[in-house]
Design a protein around this motif. Structure first.
Motif, PDB file in Angstrom:
ATOM      1  N   LYS A 173       0.820  -1.218   0.000  1.00  0.00           N
ATOM      2  CA  LYS A 173       0.000   0.000   0.000  1.00  0.00           C
ATOM      3  C   LYS A 173       0.856   1.271   0.000  1.00  0.00           C
ATOM      4  O   LYS A 173       0.688   2.149  -0.851  1.00  0.00           O
ATOM      5  N   SER A 174       1.764   1.377   0.955  1.00  0.00           N
ATOM      6  CA  SER A 174       2.635   2.557   1.028  1.00  0.00           C
ATOM      7  C   SER A 174       3.563   2.616  -0.177  1.00  0.00           C
ATOM      8  O   SER A 174       3.882   3.705  -0.676  1.00  0.00           O
ATOM      9  N   THR A 175       3.978   1.464  -0.656  1.00  0.00           N
ATOM     10  CA  THR A 175       4.831   1.410  -1.843  1.00  0.00           C
ATOM     11  C   THR A 175       4.124   2.032  -3.035  1.00  0.00           C
ATOM     12  O   THR A 175       4.734   2.776  -3.819  1.00  0.00           O
TER      13      THR A 175
ATOM     14  N   LYS B  20       4.162   5.832  -2.730  1.00  0.00           N
ATOM     15  CA  LYS B  20       5.498   6.354  -3.037  1.00  0.00           C
ATOM     16  C   LYS B  20       5.715   6.441  -4.543  1.00  0.00           C
ATOM     17  O   LYS B  20       6.297   7.408  -5.049  1.00  0.00           O
TER      18      LYS B  20
ATOM     19  N   TYR C 138       1.722  14.963  -0.806  1.00  0.00           N
ATOM     20  CA  TYR C 138       1.988  13.605  -0.314  1.00  0.00           C
ATOM     21  C   TYR C 138       2.327  13.674   1.171  1.00  0.00           C
ATOM     22  O   TYR C 138       3.334  14.259   1.554  1.00  0.00           O
TER      23      TYR C 138
ATOM     24  N   THR D 202       3.342  11.517   4.245  1.00  0.00           N
ATOM     25  CA  THR D 202       3.864  10.215   4.644  1.00  0.00           C
ATOM     26  C   THR D 202       3.448   9.903   6.078  1.00  0.00           C
ATOM     27  O   THR D 202       2.862  10.732   6.775  1.00  0.00           O
ATOM     28  N   GLN D 203       3.774   8.720   6.532  1.00  0.00           N
ATOM     29  CA  GLN D 203       3.487   8.341   7.906  1.00  0.00           C
ATOM     30  C   GLN D 203       4.331   9.174   8.863  1.00  0.00           C
ATOM     31  O   GLN D 203       5.457   9.565   8.561  1.00  0.00           O
TER      32      GLN D 203
ATOM     33  N   ASP E 164      -0.787   8.700   3.701  1.00  0.00           N
ATOM     34  CA  ASP E 164      -0.362   7.365   4.107  1.00  0.00           C
ATOM     35  C   ASP E 164      -0.590   7.184   5.602  1.00  0.00           C
ATOM     36  O   ASP E 164       0.113   7.779   6.424  1.00  0.00           O
ATOM     37  N   GLU E 165      -1.584   6.383   5.957  1.00  0.00           N
ATOM     38  CA  GLU E 165      -1.945   6.111   7.353  1.00  0.00           C
ATOM     39  C   GLU E 165      -2.038   7.413   8.149  1.00  0.00           C
ATOM     40  O   GLU E 165      -1.330   7.608   9.148  1.00  0.00           O
TER      41      GLU E 165
ATOM     42  N   VAL F  38      -4.188   5.582   2.278  1.00  0.00           N
ATOM     43  CA  VAL F  38      -3.888   4.257   2.815  1.00  0.00           C
ATOM     44  C   VAL F  38      -4.398   4.190   4.243  1.00  0.00           C
ATOM     45  O   VAL F  38      -4.056   5.045   5.075  1.00  0.00           O
TER      46      VAL F  38
END
Length: 259
Positions: free
Chosen positions: A51-53, A56, A81, A83-84, A166-167, A197
């Motif tokens: 998912k995270s991939t 990215k 974007y 990120t976590q 992402d999360e 995600v």
């Protein structure tokens, strides 16, 4: 599996036989299809599902091993974007105001000044996420929920047509989840494409009309209720654990022609 198909608005993303991975070890296999502009899409799946991939790669931080991602009507610099939190160094000596203002970097550059209108936008973003009065607080002194609110405010200033999260609700309080989920709904109402995600399936069922279930390959894509069936979730778990077999091949997936 049938490829994802665009909705009436037309696609903003297209995946063409996309394979992603690290050190030539694939993490996502042969993904094909499209994401419609204006979608509010959740990406879910077991740990290690890619998912995270995938985020990215969409953001341009990971080159495909095979195939490609086509951006349609949007450029990489127009992607926001998030990120976590684990990837953020919150010990960096910067206060909330300046941290949020970094969302203007692409607009004003590294040496651009902040005029009155830009300072007003920063103040409005900070206020909209409930951090009014904390502008001078170092980010290292924020709670997890407050830091995530600051990150959302920074995304607001990017004013991007395509938003990747992402999360975004990991390890934050329930009030912050509620308030930031309202921000995501607002972005969608504005016509932005938002791809998130997530691991909380109940939250996905409540908030997201469309879901992509990933387990290193596409398991199902379509309306959330149909995608998150017990059969599909079992299939995803088996694939993630390397137990996929022909017995699951007859599962009837959600309508993947609706992006």
């Amino acid at each position: 599996m049938r490829p994802l198909a665009p909705g009436p608005a037309g696609p903003i993303l297209r995946f063409e036989n996309l394979t992603l991975g690290y050190n030539r070890h694939p993490a996502v296999h042969h993904l094909r299809g499209e994401v419609a502009a204006g979608s509010l899409l959740a990406i879910v799946g077991p740990n290690g599902a890619g998912k995270s991939t995938l985020l990215k790669a969409i953001a341009g931080e990971l080159r495909p091993l095979q195939g490609r991602i086509e951006l349609i009507g949007v450029q990489r610099r127009q992607i926001a974007y998030l990120t976590q939190q684990a990837t953020l160094d919150n010990a960096f000596p910067i206060v909330v105001h300046d941290f949020v203002a970094m969302g203007l970097w692409r607009e004003i550059g590294a040496f651009g000044g902040l005029d009155r209108s830009l300072r007003r936008r920063i103040a409005e973003a900070i206020d909209s996420v409930g951090l009014n009065g904390l502008e001078a607080r170092p980010i290292g002194a924020l709670s997890g929920g407050q830091l995530q609110r600051a990150l959302f405010a920074r995304v607001m200033l990017q004013d991007a047509p395509l938003v990747l999260l992402d999360e975004p609700y990991g390890a934050i309080d329930a009030a912050s989840v509620r308030d930031l989920a309202a921000v995501v709904r607002h972005w969608h109402d504005e016509g932005r494409t938002v791809i998130v995600v997530l691991h909380d399936l109940e939250h996905v069922r409540q908030e997201y009309p469309e879901t992509l279930l990933l387990a290193r390959e596409l398991v199902a894509r379509g309306d959330t209720t149909s995608v998150l069936s017990e059969a599909n979730l079992l299939r995803a778990r088996d694939l993630a654990e390397g137990r996929g077999d022909d017995a699951h091949a007859a599962i009837c997936h959600a309508d993947q022609d609706v992006a």
